[in-house]
Design an enzyme around this catalytic site. Structure first.
Site, PDB file in Angstrom:
ATOM      1  N   LYS C  75       7.433   8.223  -3.993  1.00 32.02           N
ATOM      2  CA  LYS C  75       7.253   7.597  -2.687  1.00 32.02           C
ATOM      3  C   LYS C  75       8.000   8.458  -1.669  1.00 32.02           C
ATOM      4  O   LYS C  75       9.118   8.928  -1.956  1.00 32.02           O
ATOM      5  CB  LYS C  75       7.818   6.173  -2.718  1.00 32.02           C
ATOM      6  CG  LYS C  75       7.577   5.389  -1.422  1.00 32.02           C
ATOM      7  CD  LYS C  75       8.087   3.942  -1.515  1.00 32.02           C
ATOM      8  CE  LYS C  75       7.825   3.164  -0.235  1.00 32.02           C
ATOM      9  NZ  LYS C  75       8.277   1.767  -0.301  1.00 32.02           N
ATOM     10  N   SER C 150       5.067  -1.915   1.136  1.00 31.44           N
ATOM     11  CA  SER C 150       5.013  -0.595   1.731  1.00 31.44           C
ATOM     12  C   SER C 150       4.709   0.531   0.741  1.00 31.44           C
ATOM     13  O   SER C 150       4.318   1.610   1.169  1.00 31.44           O
ATOM     14  CB  SER C 150       6.365  -0.296   2.392  1.00 31.44           C
ATOM     15  OG  SER C 150       7.391  -0.210   1.418  1.00 31.44           O
ATOM     16  N   SER C 174       7.733  -4.789  -1.616  1.00 34.54           N
ATOM     17  CA  SER C 174       7.034  -3.512  -1.427  1.00 34.54           C
ATOM     18  C   SER C 174       6.629  -2.783  -2.705  1.00 34.54           C
ATOM     19  O   SER C 174       5.877  -1.827  -2.648  1.00 34.54           O
ATOM     20  CB  SER C 174       7.877  -2.574  -0.559  1.00 34.54           C
ATOM     21  OG  SER C 174       7.761  -2.951   0.786  1.00 34.54           O
TER      22      SER C 174
END
Lengths: 482, 95, 483
Positions: C75, C150, C174
Site C-alpha cells: 500500500k 482506503s 480500511s
C-alpha cells in the site's frame, strides 16, 4: 523608574526557565545534541518530521527531570502525559511541539532565594519535559530565511515559577539559583551564550495593596542575567507609564532588544494563540515508580544550600567565601580536595581560591575544571606558606609561575631561590647596613615620624629580594632603631 | 450545532489550509452535518468515565541515551523544495 | 501461477518448477493487462526483477522463508526507500522516501518481491478509494463499483490476481471493508501488533497495518513477517509472535460465537444479512455455538471516531507544510501564503474536511465537548467489547451494511459514506483484531463476514477463518476476466 511614584506600584514577576538537558541524544530520536554542528547535520528523520517517523522517549531526559523535581522537593507525577502543542512555524518541523500540558512530570515544588540578606521562598508551579525547536537564520538568502533544525528535538525542562517575585532583583536571584541548581545536578551545562539556559518573564504591575494581578506581558527569550534585570525593569517602567497616562496593558508577547534596551511587541506570535493541546497518540503515559524515584534520590548530590551550611560549620568559613565556594559543585569539590590534600587551614585554602585562583580563572575565561593549577599543586604551595618556607607575597610569585608551567611549588621555590630567610644573623647584617646608609631617615624616625618605619622594612625586603621573614624583619628593626 | 462560513474560515486559517471561496459553503454544510452526528454523544451520560487515549493500557518505554543517527543531510535535502548552504529556505520569518 | 497459494508458490520455487523472475514477470504482465483497474500508483518493475533474481539466488542456496521470491505489493502508505511514496496525495507526488517502513524492511528481508505501490484513498481517508489523487480504483467484480477503501488498491489487486498478497492499513475499516467488497481475506491486527514506523500516519491511536490476501493461510504467512515488536514505535507491543501456521488447523469444536444484535438491525441490507446468517450456520456445522451479545454503544462509534481520527489527523498532517519535502506552492509571498497554498493545493477535499473537523474539535472552547467526550465514549465502546468477549470467544457479524456501491454514488455525500463504516469503526476504537472473510455474494458482489477476537488473538482468528475456508470455496472465486 526614578520619576514614577514607584511607591504606589508593586511588580509581580513569574519566570519560565527553559533548561536544555545535558543528554547525548535528543529527547525523541537518536540524533546528537552537540552544539555548533554544521546546519541540519544533526537533524534525523524524526527531528525533521518526515512522514511516517515516530518518537521514542529518551530515558535519561526523564531521569534528569525527576532529579530536578526531587531537588526542589516537588511532587513527581506517577503518570505524566506528553501532549501536542499545535502551531505553524518554520522552526517547528511537525507543526506541533511535543510538550506536556495537563500532566507534567514535576508538580509543585519550591526554592529559597537570598536577597539583601533575607531569605524568600519562591514556589515552583511545575516543570515539564518538551522538545526544543530549530532556529531561523535571518541573514539574507535572497530575502528568505534559512532554517537549521539541529536544535529541533533537544530535550528541554521548562521550569515554571509562581508569580511570587516582586522585583527584578528577586527574579535574577531566582534565576541564578536555578542555574546553580541545574548545574549541581548535572542536568544542564548552563551555557547561556549557546542557549542552554533561557528565560521568559511574565511581568505585571498592580497598585500596592491590590490583591488581584494586573495584566501581564510575557518577555521572550532572555539569555543573560543582566538582560533579565534590564528587561524586567524596562517593562515595569513601560507598564507604569502606560497606566499612569491612562492606558491599559494588553496581554501580549514582547521581545527584549538588548541593543536598544527596550521590549517590543511580537505581533507575529500574537494572532490565533489557540494551541489545541491534546495527548500525543504516538507516546504512552510515562510511569514513574517509587523504586525509580528512590534510585534517582540515591544519585542526588549534596545541594547548594546544604553545602553552604556545611562549609560554614565544618570549615568555619564566612558567608562570602561559603557562597563563592559553593557556586558550583566543581569549585566546592576543588576546595574540599585542597583542604584535604594540603592539610592547611581551611581559611587559607578558601582565601586562595576565592582570591587569586578565581581571579585568574575569570581573566582567562576558564572554569575550575579547566584550571591549569590543579588542587594537588596548589596544595603544595599552601603547604610552603604554612610552614613559613615562603611568605604570602612570594607565594603569589610562585603561583604565577605555576600557572604558566607544570612545575610544583617546591621546584619553583628551589629554582628561583625563593626560600624565606629566617637566619637572624643574615637579616641583622642587612638591617645594620640599611641603618648605616640612611642616617636622615633614622633621624626622622627617632624624632617621632613612625611612618618611616615602613621605609626601613621595604629597604630590607628589597635588599633580600623579598625572601626575608617579614615578622622577623619587623622584630629586629624595632630593636635596632630604639 | 451548525457552523457559519466565518467559523470555517477561522478554522481553515488555524489549520493553514487554503480553501477556495466557492467551496466554503460546501465545507460549512459538511462540517455542520458532522457536528449533527456528534449530538448523539452529548446525549450519552459519561459521568465518571475516564477518557481513553490509547487502546492499550500500557506505559511509555524508555530509550537508552545513545546517539544512533548519523549525518544524512544530503539524502534528506535531496527531497527538499528549496535549500541553500544546508539550510531549508522559507519566505522571510518576521519576529 | 497467479491462482496458487503462497505455500504452493513457495514449493514451486523450491522444486524449480518456476523461478521467482518468471513468477514476477507473469504478475508484471498481468498488472499491465489490467491497468484499467488503476490498482497501482507505481509499478517498480526493475526493482522487482532485481529482487526476484536475488530471491532466486537465495532459494538456490536454501536460505529461504515462505515469502522468498513471492511477488507482493505495498500500500502506498508505507515508506519505501528510493521509491516514490505518495499516500494517494498530490502533496507527496514528488516524495521519494529516504527510508523504509519497518514492515517494508521486514518483508524485504524475508525476500518478498515488491511489484509496486498500491493506490489508496488520500492519506487513508475514505471508504471508496475515490479520494485518491491518482483516481478511483475499480472493483474487479463489477468495474463500475468501488473496491472500498482506503486499501482499495490492495484489495482490488489481490482479487484480480495482480499480486499474490498485499499490505494494507486499517484505521476505521480500511483493510476489512475493501477486503469484503473485493472478496478477499483481510486481517486488522491488534493495535500495537504491527509496527507503525514508516507507515504514514492518519490517526495514530487507531492506525494498524495488516495483511490482505486471498486466504487466511496466506494472511498467516504475511502477518508472520509483518508482526512483532519494533523499538522505533513507542506503541508497538513487546509480546512474542506465535506461529500462525501452526494454529491454522485446530478444530472449532466448542467455539463460542457472539452475535451482537446491533450488527443485525436496521440498515443492514437483507441480502447481505442472508449471506452472513448462512456463514454462521456453516460455523455451527463446524462445531461452534452461537449466543447473542449486546453492544449498546455501537452507534456512538461513528461520532466518536469522527472526532478522534480527525483530531489526530489535524496534527499528524501539519508536517506537510512545503518546507522540507513534498508539494510546495509556486512563488509563496510570505510564510502564511506558503503554508495555506501549499496545503490548500496539495490536499484533496476529504483530507481538508477531516483536518477542519479535527482542528475545530480541538480548538479552545470545544475540546471538552468533543475530544474528551469522544475519548469517554471510546472507553464505553471498549468496555462493551470486553464484556462480550468475556462470554464468547469471538464476535461475528457483517463487515459492511451493503455490498460495494457504485463509483460516484456516495462521494458527494460524505456523511452517508461515513455511516457505512458502522460495523468496522468500533473495533479500531477498542484496538481489537478483526478479519474479513469472503462469505458469498449478494447482487453479484462479494460479501465479507467479520470475525472479531480478543487482544492478540490473531492466531485464533486465522484458525477460525482457515477452517471456514477449508469447508467453503468463496475465497477461491475469481472475478470474470481475471482467471
Amino acid at each position: 523608574m526614578g520619576h514614577h511614584q514607584e511607591h504606589e506600584w508593586e511588580t509581580v514577576i513569574g519566570l519560565e526557565i527553559h533548561t536544555q538537558l545535558a543528554t547525548q541524544s535528543k529527547i525523541f530520536s537518536g540524533a546528537a545534541t552537540a552544539y555548533g554542528a554544521e546546519p541540519n547535520t544533526q537533524a534525523c528523520a524524526v527531528d525533521l518530521g518526515l512522514p511516517g517517523v515516530l518518537p521514542v522517549l529518551n530515558g535519561q531526559a526523564v531521569s534528569m527531570a525527576v532529579k530536578f523535581g526531587l531537588a526542589i522537593e516537588a511532587e513527581i507525577a506517577p503518570h505524566s502525559v506528553f501532549a501536542r502543542k499545535n502551531y505553524f512555524y518554520p522552526d517547528l518541523p511537525k507543526g506541533y511541539q511535543i510538550s506536556q500540558f495537563e500532566l507534567p512530570i514535576v508538580g509543585k515544588g519550591h526554592l529559597d532565594i537570598d536577597v539583601d540578606g533575607t531569605t524568600k521562598r519562591i514556589g515552583i508551579t511545575r516543570a515539564h519535559l518538551e522538545e526544543d525547536a530549530g532556529k531561523s537564520l535571518h541573514e539574507s538568502f535572497h530575502g528568505m530565511s534559512g532554517i537549521d533544525l539541529n536544535r529541533a528535538g533537544t530535550p528541554l525542562l521548562e521550569i515554571v515559577s509562581e508569580p511570587e517575585m516582586r522585583s527584578a532583583k528577586e527574579a535574577v536571584a531566582y534565576m541564578r539559583k536555578i542555574h546553580e541548581l541545574v548545574r549541581y545536578l548535572g542536568i544542564c551545562d548552563g551555557n547561556m551564550q549557546e542557549g542552554s539556559f533561557r528565560c521568559d518573564a511574565n511581568v505585571s504591575v498592580r497598585p500596592k495593596g491590590q490583591e488581584e494581578f494586573g495584566t501581564r506581558a510575557e518577555i521572550k527569550n532572555i539569555n543573560s542575567f543582566k538582560f533579565v534585570e534590564k528587561a524586567i525593569n524596562h517593562e515595569v517602567e513601560r507598564q507604569i507609564e502606560l497606566i499612569e497616562n491612562g492606558g491599559k496593558v494588553v496581554q501580549e508577547t514582547r521581545l527584549y532588544d538588548a541593543n536598544k534596551d527596550e521590549t517590543r511587541s511580537m505581533r507575529s506570535k500574537e494572532e490565533a494563540n489557540d494551541y489545541r493541546y491534546f495527548p500525543d497518540p504516538d507516546l504512552l503515559p510515562v510511569h514513574i515508580s517509587e523504586e525509580f524515584k528512590e534510585q534517582i534520590k540515591g544519585q542526588l548530590p549534596e545541594l547548594p544550600d546544604a553545602k553552604k551550611l556545611r562549609f560554614k560549620g565544618q570549615y568555619q568559613l564566612d558567608d562570602e567565601n561559603a557562597v563563592i565556594l559553593t557556586a558550583s559543585r566543581q569549585l566546592a569539590d576543588y576546595f574540599e580536595a585542597l583542604v584535604k590534600e594540603s592539610t592547611c587551614e581551611a581559611k587559607l585554602c578558601a582565601n586562595w581560591i576565592t582570591g587569586d585562583l578565581v581571579a585568574v580563572l575569570n581573566k582567562a575565561d576558564l572554569d575550575i575544571t579547566q584550571s591549569p593549577v590543579n588542587y594537588q599543586r596548589l596544595a603544595g604551595l599552601l603547604l610552603r606558606i604554612s610552614d613559613d618556607t615562603i611568605s604570602g607575597k612570594i607565594a603569589k610569585q610562585v603561583f604565577e609561575a605555576m600557572w604558566n608551567s607544570t612545575a610544583t611549588a617546591d621546584d619553583i621555590i628551589a629554582e628561583k631561590g625563593l626560600k624565606q630567610i629566617t637566619d637572624t644573623g643574615a637579616i641583622e647584617a642587612i638591617i645594620d647596613k640599611i641603618i648605616a646608609d640612611n642616617p636622615d631617615q633614622v633621624e626622622q624616625y627617632l624624632s617621632g615620624k613612625d611612618k618611616v618605619f615602613g621605609f626601613f622594612v621595604g629597604q630590607v625586603m628589597k635588599d633580600m629580594q623579598g625572601k626575608a621573614n617579614p615578622a622577623e624583619v619587623n622584630k629586629m628593626l624595632k630593636i635596632k632603631l630604639k | 450545532m451548525t457552523l457559519t462560513a466565518d467559523d470555517v474560515k477561522k478554522i481553515a486559517h488555524l489549520a493553514r489550509l487554503g480553501i477556495n471561496q466557492q467551496n466554503i459553503a460546501s465545507y460549512t454544510k459538511d462540517l455542520s452535518g458532522m457536528l449533527q452526528l456528534m449530538t448523539q454523544m452529548s446525549e450519552t451520560n459519561t459521568d465518571g468515565v475516564l477518557p481513553m487515549a490509547h487502546p492499550m493500557d500500557q506505559t511509555q518505554r524508555l530509550r537508552a541515551d545513545e546517539v544512533t543517527e548519523n549525518n544524512n543531510r544530503n539524502n534528506f535535502q535531496a527531497i527538499a523544495p528549496q535549500i541553500e548552504d544546508g539550510l531549508y529556505l522559507v519566505p522571510k520569518v518576521i519576529e | 501461477m497467479h491462482t496458487k497459494s503462497i505455500k504452493e508458490l513457495a514449493e514451486g520455487l523450491r522444486s524449480g518448477e518456476f523461478s521467482s523472475v518468471e513468477l514476477t514477470q507473469s504478475f508484471l504482465t498481468r498488472i499491465k493487462q489490467h491497468q484499467s483497474l488503476n490498482c497501482f500508483i507505481s509499478v517498480t518493475e526493475d526493482l522487482a526483477l532485481h529482487a526476484a533474481k536475488q530471491a532466486d539466488g537465495r532459494i538456490a542456496k536454501g536460505d529461504t522463508s515462505l515469502l522468498t521470491g513471492i511477488p507482493i505489493a505495498q500500500k502506498d502508505i508505507f515508506c519505501t526507500q528510493g521509491v516514490k511514496t505518495t499516500c494517494g496525495s498530490k502533496m507527496l507526488d514528488n516524495f521519494v522516501a529516504p527510508y523504509n517502513a519497518t514492515v517494508v524492511e521486514k518483508l524485504n528481508a524475508a525476500g518478498a518481491v515488491m511489484l509496486g505501490k498500491l493506490n489508496m484513498d488520500e492519506f487513508a481517508m475514505g471508504s471508496s478509494n475515490e479520494t485518491s489523487y491518482y483516481g478511483a480504483v475499480r472493483n474487479p467484480w463489477q468495474t463500475d463499483s468501488v473496491p472500498g477503501g482506503s486499501s482499495g488498491g490492495s484489495a482490488a489487486a489481490v482479487a484480480a490476481r495482480l499480486a499474490v498478497c498485499a499490505t494494507g492499513t486499517d484505521t476505521g475499516g480500511s483493510i476489512r471493508q475493501p477486503a469484503a467488497h473485493c472478496g478477499i481475506t483481510g486481517l486488522k491486527p491488534t493495535y500495537g501488533r504491527v509496527s507503525r514506523y514508516g507507515m504514514i500516519a492518519y490517526a495514530s491511536s487507531l492506525d494498524q497495518g495488516g495483511p490482505m490476501a486471498r486466504s487466511a493461510a496466506d494472511c498467516a504467512v504475511l502477518l508472520q513477517t509483518m508482526a512483532g515488536f519494533d523499538g522505533k514505535d513507542s506503541t508497538s507491543v513487546d509480546l512474542p509472535v506465535p506461529d500462525y501456521q501452526a494454529g491454522l488447523n485446530a478444530n472449532l469444536n466448542g467455539l463460542k460465537i457472539g452475535l451482537p444484535k446491533e450488527f443485525f438491525g436496521d440498515g443492514l441490507n437483507s441480502n447481505v444479512a442472508a449471506v452472513i446468517e448462512l456463514a454462521i450456520k456453516e460455523y455451527q456445522k463446524l462445531g461452534a455455538t452461537v449466543k447473542e451479545v449486546s453492544m449498546p454503544n455501537l452507534k456512538l462509534a461513528i461520532p466518536a471516531y469522527y472526532v478522534i481520527a480527525p483530531a489526530e489527523c489535524s496534527a499528524n498532517l501539519s508536517r506537510f507544510d512545503g518546507v522540507r519535502f513534498g508539494y510546495r506552492c509556486a512563488n509563496p509571498q510570505d510564510l502564511t501564503d506558503l503554508y495555506t497554498r501549499s496545503r490548500g493545493e496539495g490536499f484533496g477535499k476529504e483530507v481538508k474536511r477531516r483536518i477542519l473537523m479535527g482542528t475545530y474539535a480541538l480548538s479552545a472552547g470545544y475540546y471538552d465537548a468533543y475530544y474528551i467526550k469522544a475519548q469517554k465514549i471510546r472507553r464505553l465502546i471498549s468496555e462493551d467489547f470486553k464484556k462480550s468477549l468475556a462470554d464468547v470467544d469471538v464476535i461475528m457479524g457483517p463487515v459492511t451494511p451493503s455490498t460495494a456501491f457504485g463509483i460516484g454514488e456516495k462521494i458527494g455525500n460524505p456523511i452517508e459514506m461515513y455511516l457505512s463504516d458502522i460495523y468496522t469503526i468500533a473495533i479500531n476504537l477498542a484496538g481489537l483484531p478483526a478479519m474479513s472473510i469472503p462469505a458469498g455474494f449478494a447482487e453479484g458482489k462479494p460479501v465479507g463476514l467479520q470475525v472479531i477476537g480478543n487482544y492478540f488473538a490473531e492466531d485464533k482468528l486465522l484458525n477460525i477463518a482457515h477452517q471456514y475456508q477449508q469447508a467453503t470455496d468463496w475465497h477461491q472465486q475469481i472475478p470474470k476476466g481475471f482467471e
